[in-house]
Scaffold this motif. Structure first.
Motif, mmCIF file in Angstrom:
data_model
loop_
_atom_site.group_PDB
_atom_site.id
_atom_site.type_symbol
_atom_site.label_atom_id
_atom_site.label_comp_id
_atom_site.label_asym_id
_atom_site.label_seq_id
_atom_site.Cartn_x
_atom_site.Cartn_y
_atom_site.Cartn_z
ATOM 1 N N GLU A 7 150.179 60.212 68.617
ATOM 2 C CA GLU A 7 149.931 60.665 68.914
ATOM 3 C C GLU A 7 149.572 60.853 71.336
ATOM 4 O O GLU A 7 151.177 60.660 72.087
ATOM 5 N N LEU A 8 149.665 59.540 70.912
ATOM 6 C CA LEU A 8 149.419 58.548 72.471
ATOM 7 C C LEU A 8 150.915 57.995 72.158
ATOM 8 O O LEU A 8 151.148 58.346 73.267
ATOM 9 N N ARG A 9 151.762 57.537 71.446
ATOM 10 C CA ARG A 9 152.972 56.384 71.417
ATOM 11 C C ARG A 9 153.732 58.101 71.531
ATOM 12 O O ARG A 9 154.667 57.464 72.721
ATOM 13 N N TYR A 10 153.651 59.503 70.543
ATOM 14 C CA TYR A 10 154.654 60.408 71.061
ATOM 15 C C TYR A 10 154.309 60.732 72.331
ATOM 16 O O TYR A 10 155.896 61.080 73.488
ATOM 17 N N ASP A 11 152.945 60.630 73.239
ATOM 18 C CA ASP A 11 153.138 61.482 74.333
ATOM 19 C C ASP A 11 153.790 60.517 75.402
ATOM 20 O O ASP A 11 154.570 60.784 76.753
ATOM 21 N N ARG A 12 153.203 59.230 75.531
ATOM 22 C CA ARG A 12 153.853 58.223 76.297
ATOM 23 C C ARG A 12 155.798 57.772 76.997
ATOM 24 O O ARG A 12 156.295 57.971 77.583
ATOM 25 N N ALA A 13 156.116 57.725 74.561
ATOM 26 C CA ALA A 13 157.354 57.838 75.329
ATOM 27 C C ALA A 13 158.253 59.189 75.483
ATOM 28 O O ALA A 13 159.378 58.975 76.123
ATOM 29 N N GLU A 14 157.757 60.560 75.591
ATOM 30 C CA GLU A 14 158.288 61.300 76.385
ATOM 31 C C GLU A 14 158.567 61.339 77.559
ATOM 32 O O GLU A 14 159.578 61.626 78.282
ATOM 33 N N VAL A 15 157.484 60.986 78.218
ATOM 34 C CA VAL A 15 157.676 61.429 79.465
ATOM 35 C C VAL A 15 158.619 59.940 80.052
ATOM 36 O O VAL A 15 159.286 59.994 80.870
ATOM 37 N N THR A 16 158.332 58.746 79.725
ATOM 38 C CA THR A 16 159.676 57.896 79.673
ATOM 39 C C THR A 16 160.802 58.292 79.228
ATOM 40 O O THR A 16 161.648 58.036 80.498
ATOM 41 N N ALA A 17 160.981 59.155 78.225
ATOM 42 C CA ALA A 17 162.365 59.207 78.405
ATOM 43 C C ALA A 17 163.250 60.612 78.939
ATOM 44 O O ALA A 17 163.978 60.167 79.240
ATOM 45 N N THR A 18 162.057 61.159 79.386
ATOM 46 C CA THR A 18 162.469 62.490 80.757
ATOM 47 C C THR A 18 162.890 61.518 82.222
ATOM 48 O O THR A 18 163.690 62.556 82.484
ATOM 49 N N ARG A 19 162.154 60.013 82.099
ATOM 50 C CA ARG A 19 162.908 59.634 83.585
ATOM 51 C C ARG A 19 163.642 58.531 83.388
ATOM 52 O O ARG A 19 164.470 59.156 84.425
ATOM 53 N N LEU A 20 164.075 58.154 81.710
ATOM 54 C CA LEU A 20 165.032 57.929 81.991
ATOM 55 C C LEU A 20 166.145 58.489 81.601
ATOM 56 O O LEU A 20 167.547 57.842 82.431
ATOM 57 N N ALA A 21 166.537 59.584 81.544
ATOM 58 C CA ALA A 21 167.520 60.518 81.453
ATOM 59 C C ALA A 21 168.035 60.974 82.950
ATOM 60 O O ALA A 21 169.266 60.883 83.107
ATOM 61 N N GLU A 22 166.913 60.716 83.426
ATOM 62 C CA GLU A 22 167.423 61.723 84.788
ATOM 63 C C GLU A 22 168.195 60.630 85.704
ATOM 64 O O GLU A 22 169.137 59.947 86.374
ATOM 65 N N ALA A 23 168.141 58.762 85.275
ATOM 66 C CA ALA A 23 168.377 57.855 85.883
ATOM 67 C C ALA A 23 169.718 57.880 85.564
ATOM 68 O O ALA A 23 170.382 57.915 85.923
ATOM 69 N N LEU A 24 169.667 57.604 84.626
ATOM 70 C CA LEU A 24 170.855 57.556 83.027
ATOM 71 C C LEU A 24 172.206 58.834 83.923
ATOM 72 O O LEU A 24 173.156 58.503 84.310
#
Length: 390
Positions: free
Chosen positions: A252-269
């Motif tokens: 759960e910790l891994r999923y939550d952290r990666a999910e937030v980062t994925a949203t930021r990366l998608a915006e940047a891409l």
């Protein structure tokens, strides 16, 4: 002559218990007598032979059961083994299966080549529209297989419509929940009959264990899936089960952290020159954005895809310019991984078939890991700049 020590040393007794689950690689388990062995088989208690089950598989299955709101989950040697168990255990020659047309590449092969060879007919249809699934049904249709979020095109299935359709027609709905995980979506809460996972991916999370999981809501169906697992020998390794259980502790910790980062990366891409499209459920320009909230709520997940201009030359340049982002056909690792479906998961499809579902030579899938978001964004900026230069 000294006494033999072969199989004569008892396991040490202790008034305390191990905090970490013991690893038990034993293939066989000794019973006290024939009556005792009969009781084990009749009552389903204890272990006899590892192909039929072992303690590390039981512990892992029970933990995933709790996440999925299930009971009696069956661990197999891989995610494809789990899907195979469902098909082999529940279908026969003359039956018909409808699958989403954007399934994982090996699932597509299983649907289009292997099941027909066994006399099981199949049809692929667009899972983002339940009417397309309905149009593919036949009187002999016994099962529908879908992914909530498609791999690798990140499309969102019309889960409510498909679940209602399956329920009204008495057809089994099988949901591959690998991408979404029970953190993002619990299929049994939405009408699914069977849930499967590639435990190898986000659940285990460290790219060091290959396992699958399948469970049916109906105990009678679950028993048939279990029998297929035992009969066809999709035996999970105790060591891999032990590793995956350890990975689940931080899931759960891994999923939550990666999910937030994925949203930021998608915006940047989406802002980077040379990127023609970005697919992530958090984005308002996602083709199924009107369905994201009803299916995923506020859990867009850690998976995204993007496309760059330039074809294979650009794809080669991009991956070479990002040496610290593993270019590998996997997902769910603690580190970010980059996948090129045209040369990996969907390489068996023709170029025209790939184009039909939106996979070009410049199309990439990203499984976002636990790195610092700013570091990832810089690395992708460099990689995409190299692709443009190519």
């Amino acid at each position: 002559m000294s006494e033999s020590i072969v199989r004569r040393t008892p396991w040490p007794k202790s008034s305390s218990r191990p905090v970490v689950t013991p690893l038990q690689p034993s293939v066989v388990y000794a019973s006290p007598d024939p009556d005792g062995l009969d009781r084990q088989y009749d009552e389903g208690s204890g272990y006899t032979y590892a192909r039929e089950g072992h303690p590390n598989a039981t512990v892992l299955a029970q933990k995933i059961d709790r996440l999925e709101g299930a009971s009696g989950g069956i661990i197999s040697g891989s995610g494809m083994g789990a899907i195979g168990n469902v098909f082999l255990g529940l279908l026969k020659a003359g039956d018909h299966v409808v699958g989403g047309d954007q399934l994982y590449g090996r699932s597509l092969r299983l649907m289009t080549e292997d099941l027909p060879r066994l006399g099981i007919e199949t049809t692929l249809a667009d899972p983002t529209d339940a009417r397309r699934i309905e149009a593919a049904l036949r009187p002999e249709t016994k099962m529908i297989l879908v992914e909530v979020v498609s791999n690798p095109t990140i499309r969102i299935a019309d889960m409510d419509g498909i679940a209602k359709l399956a329920r009204d027609r008495g057809i089994l709905l099988v949901v591959d929940n690998t991408f979404t995980t029970p953190r993002g979506y619990r299929p049994f809460d939405h009408g699914a009959d069977i849930v499967v996972h590639s435990v190898t991916k986000l659940l285990a999370g460290h790219s060091d264990a290959t396992l699958g999981y399948a469970v049916a809501r109906d105990p009678a169906l679950n028993e048939k899936i279990y029998v297929a697992n035992v009969t066809w020998g999709f035996t999970p390794s105790p060591f891999d089960c032990w590793l995956a259980e350890r990975g689940l502790h931080s899931f759960e910790l891994r999923y939550d952290r990666a999910e937030v980062t994925a949203t930021r990366l998608a915006e940047a891409l989406a802002k980077m020159p040379g990127v023609t499209r970005v697919l992530h459920p958090s984005r308002p320009d996602h083709p199924d954005h009107n369905r994201v909230q009803s299916v995923l709520g506020d859990r867009p997940g850690n998976m995204l895809s993007f496309e760059v201009e330039g074809g294979r030359a650009a794809a080669n340049a991009l991956t070479r310019a990002a040496p610290d982002i593993a270019f590998a056909p996997t997902l769910g690792d603690v580190g970010t991984t980059l996948s090129h479906p045209a040369s990996s998961s969907h390489r068996a499809l023709t170029e025209a078939a790939r184009a039909e579902i939106g996979i070009s030579e410049g199309f990439f899938r990203v499984s976002v890991g636990l790195e610092d978001p700013e570091l990832l964004i810089r690395e992708f900026e460099d990689a995409i700049s190299a692709a443009r230069s190519a």
